[in-house]
Write a protein that holds these residues in place. Structure first.
Motif, PDB file in Angstrom:
ATOM      1  N   LYS A 100       0.834  -1.198   0.000  1.00  0.00           N
ATOM      2  CA  LYS A 100       0.000   0.000   0.000  1.00  0.00           C
ATOM      3  C   LYS A 100       0.872   1.252   0.000  1.00  0.00           C
ATOM      4  O   LYS A 100       2.014   1.233   0.448  1.00  0.00           O
ATOM      5  CB  LYS A 100      -0.918   0.013   1.228  1.00  0.00           C
ATOM      6  CG  LYS A 100      -2.016  -1.043   1.191  1.00  0.00           C
ATOM      7  CD  LYS A 100      -2.980  -0.864   2.344  1.00  0.00           C
ATOM      8  CE  LYS A 100      -4.081  -1.929   2.306  1.00  0.00           C
ATOM      9  NZ  LYS A 100      -4.916  -1.778   1.086  1.00  0.00           N
ATOM     10  N   PHE A 101       0.293   2.331  -0.505  1.00  0.00           N
ATOM     11  CA  PHE A 101       0.938   3.632  -0.426  1.00  0.00           C
ATOM     12  C   PHE A 101       0.696   4.223   0.965  1.00  0.00           C
ATOM     13  O   PHE A 101      -0.177   3.760   1.711  1.00  0.00           O
ATOM     14  CB  PHE A 101       0.384   4.564  -1.509  1.00  0.00           C
ATOM     15  CG  PHE A 101       0.857   4.234  -2.896  1.00  0.00           C
ATOM     16  CD1 PHE A 101       2.020   4.795  -3.404  1.00  0.00           C
ATOM     17  CD2 PHE A 101       0.125   3.352  -3.691  1.00  0.00           C
ATOM     18  CE1 PHE A 101       2.446   4.493  -4.686  1.00  0.00           C
ATOM     19  CE2 PHE A 101       0.551   3.049  -4.979  1.00  0.00           C
ATOM     20  CZ  PHE A 101       1.725   3.615  -5.470  1.00  0.00           C
ATOM     21  N   HIS A 102       1.448   5.256   1.294  1.00  0.00           N
ATOM     22  CA  HIS A 102       1.307   5.902   2.606  1.00  0.00           C
ATOM     23  C   HIS A 102      -0.108   6.400   2.863  1.00  0.00           C
ATOM     24  O   HIS A 102      -0.542   6.496   4.018  1.00  0.00           O
ATOM     25  CB  HIS A 102       2.289   7.081   2.723  1.00  0.00           C
ATOM     26  CG  HIS A 102       3.724   6.688   2.603  1.00  0.00           C
ATOM     27  ND1 HIS A 102       4.689   7.515   2.075  1.00  0.00           N
ATOM     28  CD2 HIS A 102       4.375   5.538   2.936  1.00  0.00           C
ATOM     29  CE1 HIS A 102       5.865   6.911   2.093  1.00  0.00           C
ATOM     30  NE2 HIS A 102       5.701   5.709   2.609  1.00  0.00           N
ATOM     31  N   PHE A 107      -1.120  -0.576  -4.154  1.00  0.00           N
ATOM     32  CA  PHE A 107      -0.174  -0.656  -5.262  1.00  0.00           C
ATOM     33  C   PHE A 107      -0.546  -1.848  -6.121  1.00  0.00           C
ATOM     34  O   PHE A 107      -0.754  -2.951  -5.617  1.00  0.00           O
ATOM     35  CB  PHE A 107       1.256  -0.813  -4.737  1.00  0.00           C
ATOM     36  CG  PHE A 107       2.218  -1.370  -5.753  1.00  0.00           C
ATOM     37  CD1 PHE A 107       2.741  -0.563  -6.749  1.00  0.00           C
ATOM     38  CD2 PHE A 107       2.589  -2.714  -5.720  1.00  0.00           C
ATOM     39  CE1 PHE A 107       3.618  -1.075  -7.698  1.00  0.00           C
ATOM     40  CE2 PHE A 107       3.461  -3.241  -6.657  1.00  0.00           C
ATOM     41  CZ  PHE A 107       3.978  -2.426  -7.647  1.00  0.00           C
ATOM     42  N   ASN A 108      -0.619  -1.632  -7.439  1.00  0.00           N
ATOM     43  CA  ASN A 108      -0.965  -2.723  -8.349  1.00  0.00           C
ATOM     44  C   ASN A 108      -0.477  -2.383  -9.761  1.00  0.00           C
ATOM     45  O   ASN A 108       0.200  -1.361  -9.974  1.00  0.00           O
ATOM     46  CB  ASN A 108      -2.472  -2.994  -8.331  1.00  0.00           C
ATOM     47  CG  ASN A 108      -3.287  -1.732  -8.541  1.00  0.00           C
ATOM     48  OD1 ASN A 108      -2.912  -0.866  -9.327  1.00  0.00           O
ATOM     49  ND2 ASN A 108      -4.424  -1.622  -7.830  1.00  0.00           N
ATOM     50  N   ARG A 202      10.028   6.499  10.324  1.00  0.00           N
ATOM     51  CA  ARG A 202       9.633   5.169   9.881  1.00  0.00           C
ATOM     52  C   ARG A 202       8.119   5.081   9.777  1.00  0.00           C
ATOM     53  O   ARG A 202       7.381   5.536  10.649  1.00  0.00           O
ATOM     54  CB  ARG A 202      10.154   4.132  10.875  1.00  0.00           C
ATOM     55  CG  ARG A 202       9.901   2.678  10.454  1.00  0.00           C
ATOM     56  CD  ARG A 202      10.583   1.727  11.422  1.00  0.00           C
ATOM     57  NE  ARG A 202      10.098   1.909  12.790  1.00  0.00           N
ATOM     58  CZ  ARG A 202      10.776   1.549  13.883  1.00  0.00           C
ATOM     59  NH1 ARG A 202      11.968   0.989  13.777  1.00  0.00           N
ATOM     60  NH2 ARG A 202      10.260   1.755  15.078  1.00  0.00           N
ATOM     61  N   TRP A 203       7.644   4.474   8.687  1.00  0.00           N
ATOM     62  CA  TRP A 203       6.211   4.296   8.469  1.00  0.00           C
ATOM     63  C   TRP A 203       5.802   2.925   8.990  1.00  0.00           C
ATOM     64  O   TRP A 203       6.223   1.898   8.473  1.00  0.00           O
ATOM     65  CB  TRP A 203       5.893   4.413   6.972  1.00  0.00           C
ATOM     66  CG  TRP A 203       4.457   4.180   6.632  1.00  0.00           C
ATOM     67  CD1 TRP A 203       3.372   4.668   7.294  1.00  0.00           C
ATOM     68  CD2 TRP A 203       3.941   3.404   5.545  1.00  0.00           C
ATOM     69  NE1 TRP A 203       2.205   4.247   6.699  1.00  0.00           N
ATOM     70  CE2 TRP A 203       2.533   3.463   5.617  1.00  0.00           C
ATOM     71  CE3 TRP A 203       4.535   2.667   4.519  1.00  0.00           C
ATOM     72  CZ2 TRP A 203       1.709   2.817   4.704  1.00  0.00           C
ATOM     73  CZ3 TRP A 203       3.720   2.021   3.604  1.00  0.00           C
ATOM     74  CH2 TRP A 203       2.326   2.086   3.697  1.00  0.00           C
ATOM     75  N   ASP A 204       4.990   2.937  10.009  1.00  0.00           N
ATOM     76  CA  ASP A 204       4.609   1.682  10.656  1.00  0.00           C
ATOM     77  C   ASP A 204       3.694   0.819   9.797  1.00  0.00           C
ATOM     78  O   ASP A 204       3.485  -0.361  10.097  1.00  0.00           O
ATOM     79  CB  ASP A 204       3.940   1.969  12.010  1.00  0.00           C
ATOM     80  CG  ASP A 204       4.942   2.485  13.038  1.00  0.00           C
ATOM     81  OD1 ASP A 204       6.144   2.196  12.878  1.00  0.00           O
ATOM     82  OD2 ASP A 204       4.523   3.187  13.974  1.00  0.00           O
ATOM     83  N   GLY A 205       3.155   1.400   8.713  1.00  0.00           N
ATOM     84  CA  GLY A 205       2.296   0.628   7.827  1.00  0.00           C
ATOM     85  C   GLY A 205       3.047  -0.098   6.728  1.00  0.00           C
ATOM     86  O   GLY A 205       2.434  -0.748   5.875  1.00  0.00           O
ATOM     87  N   HIS A 206       4.366  -0.018   6.741  1.00  0.00           N
ATOM     88  CA  HIS A 206       5.155  -0.664   5.694  1.00  0.00           C
ATOM     89  C   HIS A 206       5.045  -2.186   5.799  1.00  0.00           C
ATOM     90  O   HIS A 206       4.946  -2.742   6.893  1.00  0.00           O
ATOM     91  CB  HIS A 206       6.619  -0.245   5.802  1.00  0.00           C
ATOM     92  CG  HIS A 206       7.474  -0.726   4.670  1.00  0.00           C
ATOM     93  ND1 HIS A 206       8.301  -1.814   4.781  1.00  0.00           N
ATOM     94  CD2 HIS A 206       7.613  -0.262   3.403  1.00  0.00           C
ATOM     95  CE1 HIS A 206       8.927  -2.005   3.619  1.00  0.00           C
ATOM     96  NE2 HIS A 206       8.531  -1.079   2.772  1.00  0.00           N
ATOM     97  N   ARG A 207       5.065  -2.840   4.675  1.00  0.00           N
ATOM     98  CA  ARG A 207       4.866  -4.293   4.617  1.00  0.00           C
ATOM     99  C   ARG A 207       5.921  -5.079   5.383  1.00  0.00           C
ATOM    100  O   ARG A 207       5.687  -6.206   5.813  1.00  0.00           O
ATOM    101  CB  ARG A 207       4.875  -4.748   3.151  1.00  0.00           C
ATOM    102  CG  ARG A 207       6.183  -4.422   2.449  1.00  0.00           C
ATOM    103  CD  ARG A 207       6.129  -4.651   0.955  1.00  0.00           C
ATOM    104  NE  ARG A 207       7.383  -4.305   0.300  1.00  0.00           N
ATOM    105  CZ  ARG A 207       7.690  -3.089  -0.132  1.00  0.00           C
ATOM    106  NH1 ARG A 207       6.821  -2.099   0.027  1.00  0.00           N
ATOM    107  NH2 ARG A 207       8.852  -2.852  -0.720  1.00  0.00           N
ATOM    108  N   ASP A 208       7.110  -4.489   5.559  1.00  0.00           N
ATOM    109  CA  ASP A 208       8.200  -5.196   6.234  1.00  0.00           C
ATOM    110  C   ASP A 208       8.803  -4.316   7.317  1.00  0.00           C
ATOM    111  O   ASP A 208      10.015  -4.243   7.483  1.00  0.00           O
ATOM    112  CB  ASP A 208       9.261  -5.579   5.193  1.00  0.00           C
ATOM    113  CG  ASP A 208      10.219  -6.648   5.703  1.00  0.00           C
ATOM    114  OD1 ASP A 208       9.865  -7.354   6.672  1.00  0.00           O
ATOM    115  OD2 ASP A 208      11.322  -6.758   5.137  1.00  0.00           O
TER     116      ASP A 208
END
Length: 497
Positions: A100-102, A107-108, A202-208
């Motif tokens: 996903k984006f911020h 994303f696709n 840091r973005w806590d929603g990041h996939r990793d």
């Protein structure tokens, strides 16, 4: 004078280092202070030409389908795998699921198609627009598969779509990416105090997100070489890639608080020449400028010996490289004769505009002195980075300027209409078209060699040297790049030991 000032400032900073160990002894588990020489004018690498943009956002805020490693190899990023047809023209990319984006948008394949179509749109200012213009068809076979067909085979395609100019942007937020970038990367823009620093969180929603060790990164902008060294010695900066510290390397290497990495780049430092301004439209005058310059003395005086001389806009180690340093080599007597042949009355006054980077400001003094010996008065004018981008790069308001082109695959700039060098040669354009339509690697390299010779003979620029990348970092910091095939700071790879 410059050398003395640098030495004095560094010595003064060293007297303060008694305070630094206390500061550094604090447990730095999730924060970092990184420094850069130049501040970016904006944060959208798909719209701006400054390499400093990518130094902030590439792989951090914005991501690409592929990722370029420090050793120039290619790794998956937003694409997990790919295949290509035998003619090397049709690429099928499998995209990473669950991204996903911020702003929460998915994303696709549709966003990839949007990003690449935007890059080649009529109003696009993407500096790598030609890469996307070579795409003749894109189709999403499903949400996680996109098939891209090229007009001409491109052996560098996977590398080029790993550069910042190929960042995948989100349609709803793309228009404001210059000030509020929205991507899929592990970091988000927290704040930007222009002229001072920029903070990424840091973005806590990041996939990793669990693999991202740093929670907060402060990026400081320090253009003066002496101030760069002082900030490191004082413990105010943890990491300084591409630092102007060649004269202080022994000091840093002897200090156990630091690690020093010396690596390669694909950059080309040149004296750019406005090819349409009289008398610079005469190749004899441009050749005279090139022959007035002693490359070895420039490398020794400006880069403290850290650099390799170049005779064209191509560097040792690049595919198809040929050594052309003998073309328009240092020869002041021949330079004076060429000016006379061209009917130039000396002294010839030319502007020499210098951006803030130390290699440009210090190089200006060295090169102006050399040009003076053949009857050319180079009037040095220090300009801020934003002024250089608008005045020199944008409006072409200059005679000469010193600049380092850091992009690894930018040889096609000689064929770009309206590029700031003002060079137009149908012979080069035809040759470049032939290079791009040639699939055979051996033939392609032969054509590249011919193109290198052409722009060397034409003295489009005065080619100086390939700079060496010097990085100074805290000794405990892990994951620091040594070689710099691109101008990027991959924060996701960094951690404290």
């Amino acid at each position: 004078m410059i050398r003395r000032r640098t030495a004095l400032t560094a010595t003064a900073a060293a007297t303060l280092t008694g305070l630094a160990p206390a500061a550094w002894s604090q447990s730095k588990k999730d924060s970092l202070v990184l420094a850069m020489t130049l501040e970016p004018p904006g944060l959208d690498p798909t719209a701006g030409a400054a390499s400093a943009i990518a130094e902030v956002v590439q792989y951090n805020v914005l991501e690409t389908l592929t990722k370029i490693r420090s050793d120039s190899t290619i790794a998956p990023l937003l694409a997990t795998s790919w295949t290509v047809t035998p003619d090397n023209k049709t690429w099928a990319f499998t995209l990473r699921p669950g991204v996903k984006f911020h702003n929460g948008e998915p994303f696709n394949a549709a966003t990839v198609k949007y990003a690449f179509e935007r890059a080649v749109a009529p109003d696009s200012t993407n500096k790598d627009k030609a890469v996307f213009a070579n795409i003749v068809n894109m189709r999403a076979t499903d949400d996680l598969t996109i098939v891209i067909t090229l007009k001409n085979t491109n052996p560098d395609f996977l590398f080029q779509i790993g550069q910042a100019t190929a960042s995948i942007v989100e349609p709803r937020s793309a228009a404001t990416n210059n000030t509020q970038p929205v991507g899929t990367g592990p970091f988000k823009l927290d704040s930007w105090a222009k002229g001072n620093n920029l903070v990424l969180s840091r973005w806590d929603g990041h996939r990793d997100v669990k693999s991202i060790a740093l929670r907060r990164v402060t990026i400081r902008f320090i253009s003066d070489a002496a101030a760069q060294v002082a900030a490191l010695l004082a413990g105010d900066v943890d990491l300084f890639p591409r630092v102007s510290a060649a004269r202080n390397l022994a000091q840093f290497r002897a200090d156990k608080r630091f690690q020093v990495l010396v690596g390669g780049t694909r950059a080309k430092t040149v004296v750019a020449i406005n090819n349409k301004k009289k008398p610079l439209d005469d190749v004899r005058v441009r050749r005279a400028i090139a022959m007035a310059i002693d490359r070895k003395q420039v490398i020794d005086g400006v880069a403290n010996g850290f650099g390799a001389p170049i005779g064209s806009f191509y560097v040792p180690g690049a595919p198809g490289y040929v050594d052309l340093t003998a073309v328009n080599a240092f020869n002041p007597d021949r330079a004076r004769a060429l000016l006379k042949e061209a009917g130039v009355t000396t002294p010839l006054e030319l502007s020499l505009k210098l951006p803030p980077a130390p290699y440009a400001r210090q190089g200006g003094e060295v090169i102006a002195a050399m040009l003076a010996k053949v009857g050319i008065v180079a009037k040095q004018e220090n300009v801020e980075w934003a002024q250089w981008l608008s005045g020199v790069y944008g409006q072409k308001s200059y005679d000469l300027t010193i600049i380092s082109h850091v992009e690894p695959l930018d040889f096609g700039n000689f064929a770009r209409p309206g590029y700031y060098w003002n060079y137009e040669n149908p012979k080069f354009n035809a040759l470049w078209d032939k290079i791009n339509s040639t699939a055979d690697i051996k033939q392609r390299h032969a054509l590249l060699a011919e193109a290198q010779r052409l722009v060397a003979d034409d003295a489009v620029l005065a080619y100086l040297y390939q700079p060496t990348a010097i990085t100074v970092a805290a000794a405990r910091l892990k994951g620091v790049w040594k070689d710099m095939p691109i101008s990027a700071n991959d924060l996701s790879a960094l951690s404290w030991g």
